[in-house]
Design a protein around this motif. Structure first.
Motif, PDB file in Angstrom:
ATOM      1  N   TYR A 151      24.770  41.184  24.045  1.00 42.99           N
ATOM      2  CA  TYR A 151      26.202  40.861  24.017  1.00 42.99           C
ATOM      3  C   TYR A 151      26.988  41.602  25.088  1.00 42.99           C
ATOM      4  O   TYR A 151      28.131  41.269  25.358  1.00 42.99           O
ATOM      5  N   GLN A 152      26.405  42.609  25.696  1.00 42.95           N
ATOM      6  CA  GLN A 152      27.134  43.408  26.676  1.00 42.95           C
ATOM      7  C   GLN A 152      27.476  42.565  27.903  1.00 42.95           C
ATOM      8  O   GLN A 152      26.615  41.930  28.494  1.00 42.95           O
ATOM      9  N   GLY A 153      28.772  42.559  28.234  1.00 42.60           N
ATOM     10  CA  GLY A 153      29.246  41.794  29.378  1.00 42.60           C
ATOM     11  C   GLY A 153      29.395  40.304  29.128  1.00 42.60           C
ATOM     12  O   GLY A 153      29.663  39.540  30.046  1.00 42.60           O
ATOM     13  N   LYS A 154      29.231  39.862  27.886  1.00 41.65           N
ATOM     14  CA  LYS A 154      29.270  38.431  27.571  1.00 41.65           C
ATOM     15  C   LYS A 154      30.368  38.146  26.550  1.00 41.65           C
ATOM     16  O   LYS A 154      30.108  38.015  25.353  1.00 41.65           O
ATOM     17  N   THR A 155      31.588  38.059  27.039  1.00 42.46           N
ATOM     18  CA  THR A 155      32.732  37.858  26.153  1.00 42.46           C
ATOM     19  C   THR A 155      32.643  36.541  25.383  1.00 42.46           C
ATOM     20  O   THR A 155      33.001  36.495  24.207  1.00 42.46           O
ATOM     21  N   GLY A 156      32.172  35.499  26.022  1.00 43.59           N
ATOM     22  CA  GLY A 156      32.048  34.199  25.352  1.00 43.59           C
ATOM     23  C   GLY A 156      31.075  34.258  24.188  1.00 43.59           C
ATOM     24  O   GLY A 156      31.351  33.725  23.108  1.00 43.59           O
ATOM     25  N   ASP A 157      29.937  34.905  24.395  1.00 46.99           N
ATOM     26  CA  ASP A 157      28.942  35.033  23.328  1.00 46.99           C
ATOM     27  C   ASP A 157      29.498  35.853  22.166  1.00 46.99           C
ATOM     28  O   ASP A 157      29.254  35.540  20.996  1.00 46.99           O
ATOM     29  N   ILE A 158      30.244  36.898  22.485  1.00 48.34           N
ATOM     30  CA  ILE A 158      30.844  37.737  21.438  1.00 48.34           C
ATOM     31  C   ILE A 158      31.848  36.926  20.631  1.00 48.34           C
ATOM     32  O   ILE A 158      31.847  36.966  19.395  1.00 48.34           O
ATOM     33  N   LEU A 159      32.677  36.170  21.314  1.00 45.30           N
ATOM     34  CA  LEU A 159      33.683  35.352  20.632  1.00 45.30           C
ATOM     35  C   LEU A 159      33.021  34.370  19.670  1.00 45.30           C
ATOM     36  O   LEU A 159      33.433  34.234  18.513  1.00 45.30           O
TER      37      LEU A 159
END
Length: 198
Positions: free
Chosen positions: A37-45
């Motif tokens: 998830y690090q650096g992946k704002t879309g995946d976190i959302l």
């Protein structure tokens, strides 16, 4: 002696899309979230939204949900927690039959009969899993247990899990080699939108 005081717990759960995007941006820069998830704002959302639909808090979502081969899945213990929190859950019993080299999971919903799933070494051999490098070689009993648990929970609590599978199972599926340019384009567009909002 001084009395202990209690206060309500602090929560960073987002209440709208703007807050969710800000939350995802902050979390993407953290080293406490899983590396995928690090650096992946879309995946976190998306993970936080999915977790919210399952009744998980944002941090629980990021710790429990993994995307394996493009498909969201939940760790075996997390899947069990979701089922145990449901109002129709009554009981679960897990055991291991040493003679048969089999994991057994018995699950019971309220007002229904018990349901049993047995997953054996023979089942794992047929699936090409037994002795496979990684967890199947290091923790074969645990992997058998996760298979029995995953199948039992999905069979009896499909309404709760909505098609989710356990991470331990998803990792064993063949890798999908279908081009994912459309998915990557969508993810990068979402990341760009999120970055512009901050």
């Amino acid at each position: 002696m001084a009395q202990l005081t209690t206060q309500s717990t602090f929560s960073l759960a987002p209440n709208n899309l703007q807050e969710a995007m800000q939350y995802a941006e902050i979390m993407s820069k953290s080293t406490i979230v899983p590396k995928n998830y690090q650096g992946k704002t879309g995946d976190i959302l998306v993970a936080v939204q999915m977790g919210s639909e399952l009744g998980l808090k944002p941090i629980q979502s990021l710790q429990s949900i993994a995307v394996i081969n493009g498909r969201p899945s939940v760790y075996g213990d997390g899947l069990l927690a979701l089922v145990q929190a449901h109002t129709s859950f009554e009981d679960i019993q897990e055991s291991f039959d040493e003679q048969a080299n089999a994991a057994i999971c018995i699950i019971k919903r309220k007002n229904q009969s018990s349901y049993t799933v047995k997953y054996t070494k023979e089942d794992a051999e047929k699936a090409g899993l037994w002795g496979k490098m990684g967890p199947w070689k290091q923790y074969p009993k645990r992997m058998l247990q996760m298979r029995a648990r995953g199948f039992a929970l999905r069979d009896k609590f499909a309404d709760v899990l909505g098609g989710l599978i356990i991470v331990e199972e998803a990792r064993d599926y063949p890798v999908d080699v279908t081009p994912q340019t459309q998915t990557k384009d969508l993810s990068s567009k979402l990341d760009n939108v999120l970055l512009k909002q901050t």
